[in-house]
Design a protein around this motif. Structure first.
Motif, PDB file in Angstrom:
ATOM      1  N   ILE A 221       0.839  -1.208   0.000  1.00 40.06           N
ATOM      2  CA  ILE A 221       0.000   0.000   0.000  1.00 40.06           C
ATOM      3  C   ILE A 221       0.871   1.253   0.000  1.00 40.06           C
ATOM      4  O   ILE A 221       0.569   2.235  -0.690  1.00 40.06           O
ATOM      5  N   GLU A 222       1.980   1.226   0.753  1.00 37.26           N
ATOM      6  CA  GLU A 222       2.918   2.353   0.764  1.00 37.26           C
ATOM      7  C   GLU A 222       3.493   2.585  -0.644  1.00 37.26           C
ATOM      8  O   GLU A 222       3.603   3.730  -1.103  1.00 37.26           O
ATOM      9  N   ASP A 258     -11.094  -2.834   6.161  1.00 42.79           N
ATOM     10  CA  ASP A 258     -11.353  -2.491   7.563  1.00 42.79           C
ATOM     11  C   ASP A 258     -10.721  -3.501   8.503  1.00 42.79           C
ATOM     12  O   ASP A 258     -10.164  -3.133   9.549  1.00 42.79           O
ATOM     13  N   LEU A 259     -10.778  -4.778   8.122  1.00 44.15           N
ATOM     14  CA  LEU A 259     -10.172  -5.816   8.951  1.00 44.15           C
ATOM     15  C   LEU A 259      -8.652  -5.731   8.902  1.00 44.15           C
ATOM     16  O   LEU A 259      -7.973  -5.891   9.924  1.00 44.15           O
ATOM     17  N   VAL A 260      -8.098  -5.458   7.718  1.00 41.68           N
ATOM     18  CA  VAL A 260      -6.647  -5.283   7.596  1.00 41.68           C
ATOM     19  C   VAL A 260      -6.185  -4.143   8.492  1.00 41.68           C
ATOM     20  O   VAL A 260      -5.169  -4.258   9.201  1.00 41.68           O
ATOM     21  N   LYS A 275       6.880  -1.203  11.397  1.00 40.83           N
ATOM     22  CA  LYS A 275       6.457  -1.875  10.159  1.00 40.83           C
ATOM     23  C   LYS A 275       4.970  -2.222  10.186  1.00 40.83           C
ATOM     24  O   LYS A 275       4.381  -2.528   9.143  1.00 40.83           O
ATOM     25  N   TYR A 276       4.372  -2.184  11.367  1.00 47.18           N
ATOM     26  CA  TYR A 276       2.944  -2.466  11.490  1.00 47.18           C
ATOM     27  C   TYR A 276       2.099  -1.190  11.548  1.00 47.18           C
ATOM     28  O   TYR A 276       0.873  -1.283  11.647  1.00 47.18           O
ATOM     29  N   ARG A 277       2.714  -0.025  11.491  1.00 46.20           N
ATOM     30  CA  ARG A 277       1.938   1.219  11.528  1.00 46.20           C
ATOM     31  C   ARG A 277       1.155   1.346  10.228  1.00 46.20           C
ATOM     32  O   ARG A 277       1.743   1.388   9.144  1.00 46.20           O
ATOM     33  N   LEU A 282      -4.408   3.419   3.497  1.00 45.92           N
ATOM     34  CA  LEU A 282      -5.325   2.410   3.989  1.00 45.92           C
ATOM     35  C   LEU A 282      -6.394   3.056   4.861  1.00 45.92           C
ATOM     36  O   LEU A 282      -7.591   2.769   4.722  1.00 45.92           O
ATOM     37  N   ARG A 283      -5.978   3.935   5.748  1.00 44.36           N
ATOM     38  CA  ARG A 283      -6.937   4.629   6.606  1.00 44.36           C
ATOM     39  C   ARG A 283      -7.928   5.434   5.771  1.00 44.36           C
ATOM     40  O   ARG A 283      -9.127   5.473   6.060  1.00 44.36           O
ATOM     41  N   MET A 284      -7.430   6.101   4.723  1.00 50.04           N
ATOM     42  CA  MET A 284      -8.288   6.917   3.888  1.00 50.04           C
ATOM     43  C   MET A 284      -9.361   6.083   3.214  1.00 50.04           C
ATOM     44  O   MET A 284     -10.545   6.454   3.178  1.00 50.04           O
ATOM     45  N   LEU A 285      -8.968   4.922   2.670  1.00 51.70           N
ATOM     46  CA  LEU A 285      -9.928   4.076   1.981  1.00 51.70           C
ATOM     47  C   LEU A 285     -10.993   3.540   2.939  1.00 51.70           C
ATOM     48  O   LEU A 285     -12.179   3.467   2.589  1.00 51.70           O
ATOM     49  N   VAL A 286     -10.582   3.171   4.138  1.00 47.11           N
ATOM     50  CA  VAL A 286     -11.542   2.673   5.126  1.00 47.11           C
ATOM     51  C   VAL A 286     -12.520   3.777   5.513  1.00 47.11           C
ATOM     52  O   VAL A 286     -13.739   3.555   5.604  1.00 47.11           O
ATOM     53  N   ARG A 287     -12.006   4.985   5.723  1.00 43.35           N
ATOM     54  CA  ARG A 287     -12.893   6.100   6.070  1.00 43.35           C
ATOM     55  C   ARG A 287     -13.875   6.408   4.948  1.00 43.35           C
ATOM     56  O   ARG A 287     -15.005   6.836   5.196  1.00 43.35           O
ATOM     57  N   ALA A 288     -13.450   6.181   3.711  1.00 41.71           N
ATOM     58  CA  ALA A 288     -14.317   6.442   2.557  1.00 41.71           C
ATOM     59  C   ALA A 288     -15.325   5.322   2.329  1.00 41.71           C
ATOM     60  O   ALA A 288     -16.215   5.444   1.479  1.00 41.71           O
TER      61      ALA A 288
END
Length: 325
Positions: A221-222, A258-260, A275-277, A282-288
């Motif tokens: 994703i990064e 959301d689960l990821v 490395k787990y941050r 990802l946060r943006m897509l979940v919020r959307a």
């Protein structure tokens, strides 16, 4: 109407030691994606399943989705109509606990919420026979902490099935601090009955599969967010380069973004390793609300059957507005 629901469990007298016949039936608590998959897998192998949900409406939807999943298998020539009917005949639904007092195997497949799972285990503990074992399908939570909500921590174990449950043939058997050898062997016998390859895991955040795979997904994703390559090219490189059936971004879409995100947040909290941050994208897509296959949009787009639409992979340009903020 019975009032003996989850919130009204009663004490039961302890009964005799279970026999191997216990493997002929089990209870699945939670009829979401994982609970449905576990129920189907068990019913395919001749096990009678009682699927418990919180109310009649949710239960009806879960049973309908199970039927739809089996219809898709028929469409792909995986099973026949008669086999579907046989599978469905072994799956019963319920919203109360009047029929479970003598059951010996309970698989909890609820959302990854520690307090919810502890509450369920505590109430089951008051109601079930002493020989019953409690199995959680959690992918990141502590088995020991869940078990501490009961008076039988030696009879609590994790069985981490991977999605899609009917197709993935490995299961992690996760031992908590107090899980007994006898409980482990009963869970192993169940895994064998389900025709799964079981690996023994001692409790650690994320176990093996989640802990190893989430950094790969997060880094993919990064790479997408930085504009290094498109989603399709990232997945193609990893899939073909390392002979994997799916790329990390398609895998994330299948799991549910959301689960990821929840898994990464738990791993980051428990292990403290950067490395787990979770990646901001990802946060943006979940919020959307773009959660992957289940919403039809994630890193790729999907049709109503959950099939990826060719050429639908996102590029960094799709997130340009976000990247400039």
């Amino acid at each position: 109407m019975s009032t003996d629901k989850l919130d009204n469990l009663i004490d039961s007298d302890y009964q005799a030691q279970p026999s191997e016949a216990a493997l002929d039936s089990l209870v699945v608590i939670g009829g979401g994606t994982m609970g449905q998959g576990i129920a189907i897998s068990a019913a395919k192998r001749g096990i009678e399943v009682l699927l418990i949900e919180k109310n009649d409406e949710v239960l009806k939807r879960s049973l309908e989705e199970i039927s739809e999943n089996l219809n898709r298998e028929i469409a792909h020539w995986a099973i026949t109509e008669s086999e579907k009917n046989a599978i469905l005949s072994r799956i019963k639904g319920g919203v109360d606990f009047t029929e479970i007092s003598n059951q010996q195997y309970f698989i909890e497949a609820l959302p990854e919420k520690l307090d919810l799972k502890r509450t369920i285990f505590n109430r089951l503990d008051q109601h079930c026979i002493a020989e019953a074992i409690f199995i959680t399908n959690t992918s990141t939570l502590s088995i020991t902490e869940l078990a501490s909500a009961t008076e039988r921590p030696d009879r609590v174990i994790g069985m981490h099935f991977l999605n899609p449950v009917p197709k993935v043939k490995v299961v992690e058997l996760v031992r908590g601090l107090n899980t007994s050898v006898a409980t482990f062997h009963k869970a192993l016998a169940l895994a064998e009955r389900l025709e799964r390859t079981a690996i023994e895991v001692f409790e650690s955040p994320g176990y093996v599969t989640t802990r190893v795979m989430m950094p790969l997904v997060n880094e993919a994703i990064e790479v997408l967010m930085e504009g290094v390559a498109s989603a399709e090219d990232i997945d193609t490189a990893i899939r073909l380069g390392f002979e994997l059936p799916h790329g990390p971004l398609a895998m994330a879409d299948a799991i549910g973004l959301d689960l990821v995100l929840n898994w990464l947040e738990t791993l980051f909290h428990d292990l403290g390793d950067l490395k787990y941050r979770p990646c901001p994208l990802l946060r943006m897509l979940v919020r959307a609300g773009n959660l992957g296959v289940k919403t039809g949009q994630g890193f790729f787009r999907y049709d109503q059957e959950g099939v990826m639409i060719p050429g639908s992979g996102q590029t960094a340009a799709a997130y340009e507005r976000f990247l400039k903020t």
